[in-house]
Write a protein that holds these residues in place. Structure first.
Motif, PDB file in Angstrom:
ATOM      1  N   GLY A 112      77.442  -8.766 -22.358  1.00 44.31           N
ATOM      2  CA  GLY A 112      78.047  -8.400 -21.076  1.00 44.31           C
ATOM      3  C   GLY A 112      77.786  -7.358 -20.301  1.00 44.31           C
ATOM      4  O   GLY A 112      78.131  -6.956 -19.262  1.00 44.31           O
ATOM      5  N   HIS A 113      76.969  -6.310 -21.203  1.00 47.18           N
ATOM      6  CA  HIS A 113      76.551  -5.376 -20.706  1.00 47.18           C
ATOM      7  C   HIS A 113      75.080  -5.221 -19.952  1.00 47.18           C
ATOM      8  O   HIS A 113      74.360  -5.879 -20.188  1.00 47.18           O
ATOM      9  N   LYS A 114      75.127  -4.335 -18.824  1.00 45.08           N
ATOM     10  CA  LYS A 114      73.814  -4.415 -18.001  1.00 45.08           C
ATOM     11  C   LYS A 114      73.267  -3.005 -18.085  1.00 45.08           C
ATOM     12  O   LYS A 114      74.041  -2.101 -17.739  1.00 45.08           O
ATOM     13  N   LEU A 115      72.047  -2.733 -18.174  1.00 48.51           N
ATOM     14  CA  LEU A 115      71.426  -1.518 -17.998  1.00 48.51           C
ATOM     15  C   LEU A 115      70.511  -1.622 -17.028  1.00 48.51           C
ATOM     16  O   LEU A 115      69.643  -2.428 -16.976  1.00 48.51           O
ATOM     17  N   VAL A 116      70.746  -0.636 -15.939  1.00 45.21           N
ATOM     18  CA  VAL A 116      69.636  -0.752 -14.992  1.00 45.21           C
ATOM     19  C   VAL A 116      68.955   0.916 -15.158  1.00 45.21           C
ATOM     20  O   VAL A 116      69.561   1.986 -15.083  1.00 45.21           O
ATOM     21  N   VAL A 117      67.495   0.620 -15.271  1.00 44.68           N
ATOM     22  CA  VAL A 117      66.921   2.085 -15.312  1.00 44.68           C
ATOM     23  C   VAL A 117      66.122   2.368 -13.953  1.00 44.68           C
ATOM     24  O   VAL A 117      65.840   1.427 -13.320  1.00 44.68           O
TER      25      VAL A 117
END
Length: 157
Positions: free
Chosen positions: A30-35
């Motif tokens: 459920g984690h999201k990473l936005v670069v």
């Protein structure tokens, strides 16, 4: 606690030093990473020109890093935003709001307080304008964290 993490990167060694912390925060269901990278341009009569001559190489590096993070199993979205210089902090803060970020992770260049005032600091500005917490990783802390830990028994030998 942090489900949506924004990693603000300019492709520098200081930004790269924050990467281990970004990975640690972004792991898990459920984690999201936005670069987010802010491609700053100088505007003039002839249009916009990149502030940095090596911008193409920086973009290629950031794309590779995003691909490597995906290969590590992280849910990664890459955003390259173009904005007028010097406005990187606002671009990053806007992207964080757009994605509903719970935290923004950035590296620091280790400038003194006076140096930050004189040179301008994206991290310092983010601390004032971001709508979520900002985790600023000093380069020397990141380097120390990456060094191998020795057991007490090994040190005693």
């Amino acid at each position: 606690m942090f489900k949506t993490i924004v990693w603000a990167t300019d492709g520098s060694d200081a930004a790269d030093a924050a990467l281990p912390y970004v990975k640690g925060l972004a792991e898990g269901e459920g984690h999201k990473l936005v670069v987010v990278h802010s491609k700053e341009v100088l505007r003039g009569r002839a249009g916009g020109h990149p502030v940095y001559a090596d911008e193409d190489e920086v973009l290629a590096k950031i794309h590779r890093q995003a691909d490597e993070l995906r290969a590590d199993g992280l849910a990664v979205t890459l955003r390259i935003e173009t904005g007028a210089a010097p406005g990187a902090a606002h671009v990053i803060a806007d992207a964080a709001r757009t994605f509903g970020a719970d935290v923004i992770v950035v590296g620091t260049r280790g400038h003194t307080a006076i140096g930050g005032l004189l040179l301008g600091s994206v991290t310092q500005r983010l601390l004032h304008i971001a709508s979520c917490p900002v985790l600023a990783i000093p380069a020397k802390v990141a380097v120390a964290a990456a060094e191998p830990k020795h057991e007490l028994a090994e040190v005693a030998q």
